[in-house]
Write an enzyme that holds these catalytic residues in place. Structure first.
Site, PDB file in Angstrom:
ATOM      1  CG  ASP A  52     -26.157   8.727   0.833  1.00 61.12           C
ATOM      2  OD1 ASP A  52     -26.578   9.665   1.528  1.00 61.12           O
ATOM      3  OD2 ASP A  52     -26.429   8.598  -0.354  1.00 61.12           O
ATOM      4  CG  ASP A  53     -29.455   8.573   3.930  1.00 60.92           C
ATOM      5  OD1 ASP A  53     -29.056   9.747   3.837  1.00 60.92           O
ATOM      6  OD2 ASP A  53     -30.428   8.144   3.280  1.00 60.92           O
ATOM      7  CB  CYS A  90     -27.198  13.424   0.851  1.00 61.90           C
ATOM      8  SG  CYS A  90     -28.558  13.325  -0.322  1.00 61.90           S
ATOM      9  NE  ARG A  94     -23.747  13.023  -0.593  1.00 57.32           N
ATOM     10  CZ  ARG A  94     -23.121  11.843  -0.592  1.00 57.32           C
ATOM     11  NH1 ARG A  94     -22.076  11.654  -1.369  1.00 57.32           N
ATOM     12  NH2 ARG A  94     -23.541  10.854   0.169  1.00 57.32           N
ATOM     13  CE  LYS A 148     -25.982  10.980  -2.736  1.00 56.33           C
ATOM     14  NZ  LYS A 148     -26.939  10.726  -1.648  1.00 56.33           N
ATOM     15  CG  HIS A 150     -27.278  13.668  -4.994  1.00 55.91           C
ATOM     16  ND1 HIS A 150     -27.900  13.569  -3.771  1.00 55.91           N
ATOM     17  CD2 HIS A 150     -28.274  13.851  -5.899  1.00 55.91           C
ATOM     18  CE1 HIS A 150     -29.204  13.667  -3.913  1.00 55.91           C
ATOM     19  NE2 HIS A 150     -29.469  13.856  -5.203  1.00 55.91           N
ATOM     20  CG  HIS A 243     -29.684   7.015  -0.195  1.00 58.02           C
ATOM     21  ND1 HIS A 243     -30.832   6.594  -0.826  1.00 58.02           N
ATOM     22  CD2 HIS A 243     -29.813   8.355  -0.050  1.00 58.02           C
ATOM     23  CE1 HIS A 243     -31.620   7.632  -1.056  1.00 58.02           C
ATOM     24  NE2 HIS A 243     -31.025   8.709  -0.584  1.00 58.02           N
ATOM     25  CG  ASP A 353     -24.902  11.998   3.444  1.00 54.23           C
ATOM     26  OD1 ASP A 353     -25.399  11.337   4.377  1.00 54.23           O
ATOM     27  OD2 ASP A 353     -25.193  11.808   2.255  1.00 54.23           O
ATOM     28  CG  ASN A 354     -28.194  12.944   5.590  1.00 54.37           C
ATOM     29  OD1 ASN A 354     -28.084  13.280   4.405  1.00 54.37           O
ATOM     30  ND2 ASN A 354     -28.607  11.734   5.911  1.00 54.37           N
ATOM     31  CE  LYS A 418     -31.869  12.067   3.301  1.00 54.92           C
ATOM     32  NZ  LYS A 418     -31.730  10.977   2.292  1.00 54.92           N
TER      33      LYS A 418
END
Length: 779
Positions: A52-53, A90, A94, A148, A150, A243, A353-354, A418
């Site tokens: 994540d991130d 994100c 996903r 995660k 989300h 994240h 994811d980003n 992001k």
């Protein structure tokens, strides 16, 4: 909200139906190079690990100074993709990864915290879009997920919600993790196993979520192998790191002490030099200068004082430790697969994811919720970073986020962050490993691959066809196409084009050219309005030379192509004034009605609890059967990131308010001896400038007061409401150190009722009968 004519709910629905079959463009078909075999005959295991991130340069194979030996080993056994792009945020990434659809067609034009009634922003994957897990399960795979999720709109995360969009209902046999967008790694605010919340009041002192996620993943694999030695498995491991709040274990942080004292400019230049050496960026690429690379948002390191340098370096030490811990998770997983003799035939896909995020602001923050996720303008004097000792950053007492300068390092060599459609927001690391593949085929791949291509690629490699229908409806045609041929042939083509959009920021890549508009257009300007920029990515991969003035016809053509793709992908309406995030379905209204809560149960889910308190006045009515030994927490809402608590200690009422790390306590007079019933009321009333006054009454008389504190806004309090104890991450650290969860005893909580009061004038939420309108369109 800017849109094309007739784009209301009905117009968006028509666009969805008319253009729902749009697919990516590739210049040739894939050429199989791997053995074709059914799942029952030795098909490979599949592991997809999403971080994540994570910025483009944060891993060793992409130029990082952070040691990532296990990920390096994956890259050595596989492929490093240097031109992989994803969605700017994100949840959209996903959804695209799991469905093979473009983000808006997958229902996620934004993260899973809105539901304005438009197909591209439903924050629920379409019912006629089979997931990668559903197709693999139909093809004979066991399907596991940890981490995660989300991908469920936040109003459907509570225990009474429709679970049709939860992991088990979207193809996974087993699930363990956090359904929300992030959580504390030391004290997760809420964990779910399969379809139920984990009933756990507290965590061991050395608990760390990343470690438990690995334990759970290994347990799922071992459980399968104890009962079926041959069945292939799909494991989707969605890390909560990195994240915010960025947290790590003390020993891991210590390993990176002193690594970042040279400052962000020196680290960025060092990473760029390594990227050139590794061939991750072409030799002619330029590192964008400050004027282009958000220099106005980043303090000059040489102008910082010693205390600021120490603080900012500590933030990055913690971030590096969190990346290190992701690498350790890879090592534990691959070690177990090697022990089982299955590593050789396991496809591992690792990606972000980003891009890295600038949410921490110029100075970073130790008070994450004081500035993250806010939906209202903050008043002058609002404290975004409550001071705490630098050595506490990364630990359980601090919800932190690193400064923008380090985010720029993470995204080296690209611009922005992001949520942006510049390359810094969408250009991400991707590593694919399959040791059974021919060694000669491995190495760097420079072709353009998008996140929606991953699911079709995995299915082709596994020899499993995508499901043709779901719930009796024909499956949506995916937008992504398999790029499996790239693994065997470094000259095989990638995709040629892709659109991007996030909160009105637009972009399209077409061959070597990229057009982008960094701001949403005004309503009067139309979908292709506003300022656009143009870049030749072959000559200028880091977007340093805007050619818009030199190539106006090319730019106009690309902008028009973006508009066409936006219609095909249900991107409209664009959010030009923030109103897209103010509309919510009227079906959420019951979540804001008064509610009685039973003691000692798992905490009320975050969003459900927030409907009772955020941007409003409210009261908590408590009836207790009082005894002379009565003591403990009556109600707690929140954690170290912000919250409030009412307790009885040493015969006195205790009122606590944690204002994003700034503690306020009021202790009342002794309640008195004897037994009987006591009526307590906590009144939380809005004051001007987004502040609250808290007053505690006992049997109608004032008992304790905190006169004025900043409201808890956005996603705070993050941990939900617990009655009769303080769950997990405590509101009051000192009280927790003395008493633990401080379960109420010596009496009984007979009744606890939340009564929401007047909504703040700052709350611009509009409840509309969206569900009914959509149902009418379906008819």
């Amino acid at each position: 909200m800017a849109a094309e004519p007739g784009c209301g709910a009905a117009g968006a629905r028509r666009g969805y139906e008319q253009f729902g079959g749009a697919v990516a463009e590739f210049s040739s078909e894939s050429t199989p190079w791997w053995p074709a075999r059914p799942a029952a005959a030795g098909a490979p295991n599949v592991v997809v690990m999403l971080v994540d991130d994570l910025g483009f340069s944060d891993l060793g194979p992409f130029g990082s100074e952070i040691p990532t030996p296990h990920i390096d080993a994956l890259a050595g056994d596989g492929w490093v993709f240097t031109n992989y792009r994803t969605a700017p945020m994100c949840s959209p990434a996903r959804a695209s990864l799991l469905t093979g659809l473009n983000p808006h067609r997958a229902g996620f034009g934004f993260v899973a915290h809105i539901d304005p009634g438009y197909p591209g922003y439903s924050c629920e994957m379409p019912e006629d879009a089979p997931t990668l897990a559903e197709s693999l399960r139909a093809g004979g795979y066991a399907t596991f997920m940890v981490g995660k999720w989300h991908l469920t709109v936040e109003s459907r995360l509570h225990d009474g919600a429709d679970r049709s969009s939860w992991p088990l209902q979207r193809g996974f046999d087993r699930y363990f993790g956090s359904m929300d967008g992030f959580t504390s790694l030391h004290h997760p605010h809420r964990l779910v196993r399969d379809n139920s919340v984990v009933d756990r009041a507290e965590f061991p002192e050395d608990y760390f979520l990343t470690d438990e996620l690995v334990d759970e993943a290994l347990g799922m694999i071992d459980g399968l192998r104890a009962n079926d030695a041959d069945k292939p498995f799909f494991l989707y491991f969605a890390h909560t790191s990195v994240h915010g709040p960025i947290q790590a274990k003390p020993a891991d942080i210590a390993r990176h002490r002193g690594r970042y004292e040279a400052g962000w400019n020196a680290l960025r230049e060092a990473r760029f030099a390594r990227q050139r050496e590794l061939g991750i960026v072409p030799a002619h690429a330029e590192l964008p200068e400050d004027a282009l690379a958000d220099g106005d948002r980043i303090p000059r390191w040489e102008e910082l004082d010693a205390g600021e340098r120490q603080l900012f370096a500590r933030h990055m030490e913690v971030y590096a430790a969190a990346v290190d811990e992701v690498d350790q998770s890879v090592g534990r997983l691959t070690a177990r697969l090697a022990e089982l003799g299955e590593l050789e035939n396991t496809i591992i896909v690792l990606a972000s994811d980003n891009g890295g995020t600038a949410e921490g602001g110029p100075s970073g923050t130790r008070s994450y919720f004081a500035q993250f996720g806010q939906s209202v303008p903050l008043p002058d004097g609002w404290v975004r970073d409550v001071p705490r000792a630098p050595e506490e950053i990364g630990g359980p007492r601090v919800f932190g986020q690193y400064p923008t300068g380090w985010a720029r390092v993470s995204n080296t060599p690209f611009r922005s962050f992001k949520a942006s459609t510049y390359e810094g927001g969408v250009h991400a690391p991707l590593v694919v490993s399959w040791p059974a593949a021919p060694a000669a085929a491995r190495g760097l791949r420079e072709q353009f691959v998008f996140v929606s291509d991953l699911a079709p690629t995995i299915l082709e490699l596994a020899g499993v066809p995508p499901l043709a229908e779901r719930h009796g409806r024909p499956a949506l045609e995916p937008d992504g196409r398999s790029v499996a041929a790239l693994l065997g042939d470094p000259a095989a083509p990638g995709r040629t084009s892709q659109y991007f959009e996030c909160t009105g920021r637009r972009a399209i890549v077409e061959g070597d050219w990229k057009a982008l508009s960094p701001l949403a257009p005004r309503r009067s300007e139309g979908a292709t309005g506003g300022a656009w920029e143009l870049y030749d990515l072959a000559a200028d991969p880091t977007e340093t030379r805007d050619l818009a003035a030199e190539e106006p016809e090319r730019l106009a053509g690309l902008a028009e192509r973006w508009r066409t793709e936006a219609w095909r992908n249900t991107v409209f309406p664009l959010d030009d004034d923030g109103s897209l995030f103010e509309l919510r379905p009227a079906s959420e209204a019951p979540l804001s009605e008064p509610v009685d809560l039973a003691p000692y149960r798992p905490p009320l889910e975050r969003f459900r609890a927030a409907r009772l308190t955020v941007l409003r006045s409210f009261a908590v009515e408590i009836t207790i059967a009082w005894g002379p030994e009565a003591a403990g927490v009556l109600v707690a809402h929140g954690d170290q990131g912000g919250g409030y608590l009412v307790a009885v200690e040493d015969g006195r009422p205790v009122l606590v308010y944690n204002a994003y790390g700034d503690m306020h306590r009021a202790i009342g007079a002794p309640i008195g001896p004897g037994t009987g019933r006591r009526e307590l009321v906590l009144r939380v009333d809005e004051l001007p400038e987004l502040r609250w006054r808290l007053r505690l009454e006992i049997d109608g008389a004032p008992a304790a007061e905190i006169p004025s504190v900043p409201m808890l806004l956005g996603m705070a309090p993050f941990t939900g409401i617990s009655v009769g104890y303080d769950y997990g991450g405590p509101v009051d650290w000192e009280l927790s150190q003395r008493r633990g969860v401080f379960r109420f005893s010596g009496g009984a909580i007979e009744r606890l009722r939340y009564v929401p009061g007047a909504r703040s004038t700052h709350d611009r939420t509009q409840l509309r009968r969206i569900d009914e309108a959509i149902a009418a369109l379906a008819d």
